[in-house]
Design an enzyme around this catalytic site. Structure first.
Site, PDB file in Angstrom:
ATOM      1  CG  HIS A 288     -25.853 -12.668  17.557  1.00 57.35           C
ATOM      2  ND1 HIS A 288     -24.734 -11.946  17.224  1.00 57.35           N
ATOM      3  CD2 HIS A 288     -26.288 -13.206  16.381  1.00 57.35           C
ATOM      4  CE1 HIS A 288     -24.502 -12.051  15.926  1.00 57.35           C
ATOM      5  NE2 HIS A 288     -25.439 -12.826  15.404  1.00 57.35           N
TER       6      HIS A 288
ATOM      7  CG  HIS B 144     -29.982 -14.524  12.902  1.00 54.45           C
ATOM      8  ND1 HIS B 144     -30.133 -13.290  12.304  1.00 54.45           N
ATOM      9  CD2 HIS B 144     -28.704 -14.567  13.351  1.00 54.45           C
ATOM     10  CE1 HIS B 144     -28.988 -12.618  12.381  1.00 54.45           C
ATOM     11  NE2 HIS B 144     -28.107 -13.375  13.021  1.00 54.45           N
TER      12      HIS B 144
ATOM     13  CG  HIS C 166     -24.767  -9.280  12.349  1.00 52.57           C
ATOM     14  ND1 HIS C 166     -25.930  -8.935  12.982  1.00 52.57           N
ATOM     15  CD2 HIS C 166     -24.766 -10.646  12.274  1.00 52.57           C
ATOM     16  CE1 HIS C 166     -26.614 -10.044  13.275  1.00 52.57           C
ATOM     17  NE2 HIS C 166     -25.932 -11.087  12.867  1.00 52.57           N
TER      18      HIS C 166
ATOM     19  CD  GLU D  83     -19.676 -13.618  11.489  1.00 49.21           C
ATOM     20  OE1 GLU D  83     -19.871 -14.827  11.698  1.00 49.21           O
ATOM     21  OE2 GLU D  83     -20.507 -12.880  10.912  1.00 49.21           O
TER      22      GLU D  83
ATOM     23  CG  ASP E  24     -25.119 -16.457  14.590  1.00 45.50           C
ATOM     24  OD1 ASP E  24     -26.057 -15.750  14.180  1.00 45.50           O
ATOM     25  OD2 ASP E  24     -23.996 -16.437  14.060  1.00 45.50           O
ATOM     26  CG  ASP E  25     -28.105 -18.276  12.097  1.00 40.65           C
ATOM     27  OD1 ASP E  25     -29.228 -17.863  11.802  1.00 40.65           O
ATOM     28  OD2 ASP E  25     -27.076 -17.572  12.021  1.00 40.65           O
TER      29      ASP E  25
END
Length: 358
Positions: A25, A27, A213, A216, A294-295
């Site tokens: 996961h 990006h 996704h 969340e 994630d980011d």
């Protein structure tokens, strides 16, 4: 809720760093660190909006103060505007792969958002060529394995998603792109909206892996609907699965892996602290999960930072960390030979650190 905090000793920190990790996961556009962002803006003569931070320091301060997912996304999409050439996409991905390898991440399955580039007039070939070249060079230079997962932006119409899937057909055919995902603002856009996108891709390319996704922002039914409507075999985030005993049982029985992102969940106000996440519950119920970043440029932590943050809240034993690592390997979309290589490395690291601890 009172939280117990655990020390991450130098011994445990070294163990967590060496423990073979798989990231599911991540990006790529979310790895755009402020210094690289401003470097690319200058290289490509991009004038950023007046509302955007004007220095690296201001960017970092903004990253510490996102009010919610949408606030982050607004900033994120402006940042993407500096990515123009194939070299930009290559440089972005290579910077991530180098950092991931330093963190002990040996296999990465990375997301990218083509619609965010197509709408800016950047050709899909430019994006994919840059990212794919980086994947290949990371394997050559670092010995890691990597997969590209194309994501659809759920705030855009599903008809637009179908066009992008058709455009990417040759890359799915030759295996350059390995999977399909679904990201962006979750709650107003349930997975059902993209059922046709997923079914069309799977019909034309049965080997493609599917994820989305869910759970969340959205409740646990978003996870169930992703499984039932989109036929995914993995769930990205999925923290709200904790609210359904039947869903957790299903995730266990079908070995549907959740790709959890602890520091991201704190930054986006999903929870107030990593310790509030149901990580120990999922481990207890046999719900497979991996820990991801994630980011990371925006959320202040790459994969090892997330491992350490989880340890300081849950104090897992080496045996529990071994299980988490193995769950990530087993849930990866690489071949069995690579999985066995990674499992063997996990065994070797665990044996080494047990001996060191005697």
């Amino acid at each position: 809720m009172t939280l117990t905090k655990y020390e991450c000793s130098p011994h445990m920190h070294s163990f967590l760093k060496e423990l073979p990790k798989c990231e599911h996961h991540l990006h790529l556009e979310g790895t755009l660190e402020p210094d690289l962002l401003f470097k690319m803006a200058k290289r490509n003569n991009i004038e950023l909006p007046s509302t955007f931070p004007s220095t690296v320091e201001q960017c970092i301060a903004k990253y510490d103060d996102f009010s919610d997912l949408q606030d982050f996304l607004d900033h994120y999409y402006v940042g993407m505007s500096v990515l123009i050439t194939e070299q930009d996409f290559y440089d972005l991905a290579m910077a991530y792969f180098a950092k991931a390898r330093d963190d002990g991440c040996l296999h990465s399955e990375v997301f990218f958002d083509p619609q965010g580039h197509l709408e800016r007039g950047i050709a899909l070939d430019v994006v994919v060529s840059g990212f794919n070249r980086a994947c290949q060079d990371a394997t050559t230079n670092f010995g890691t394995t990597n997969r590209l997962i194309m994501c659809l932006l759920r705030h855009l119409p599903s008809a637009d998603g179908i066009k992008v899937i058709e455009l990417a057909g040759k890359y799915y055919q030759d295996g350059t792109i390995h999977g399909l995902g679904l990201d962006s603002s979750e709650k107003p856009f349930p997975p059902d909206l993209f059922e046709e996108c997923y079914s069309l891709l799977k019909e034309s390319h049965p080997h493609v892996e599917l994820t989305a996704h869910a759970g969340e922002e959205g409740d646990h039914t978003f996870v169930e609907r992703s499984l039932d409507k989109l036929k995914v075999t993995r769930i990205d985030h999925g923290v709200n699965s904790k609210h359904s005993e039947s869903l957790m049982k299903r995730l266990n029985e079908e070995q549907i892996m959740l790709s959890l992102c602890p520091l991201s969940n704190v930054k986006l106000q999903v929870v107030q602290d990593v310790g509030h996440l149901p990580i120990d519950l999922f481990l207890e119920r046999g719900v497979p999960f991996s820990i991801n970043s994630d980011d990371p440029a925006y959320f202040g932590g790459y994969i090892l930072d997330n491992y350490v943050a989880v340890h300081t809240r849950f104090g897992f034993s080496m045996e529990q960390w071994k299980q988490i690592s193995l769950n990530g390997i087993n849930g990866s979309w690489c071949d069995e030979v690579r999985k066995q290589e990674l499992r063997q490395l996990v065994e070797e690291v665990c044996i080494k650190y047990v001996k060191l601890n005697l």
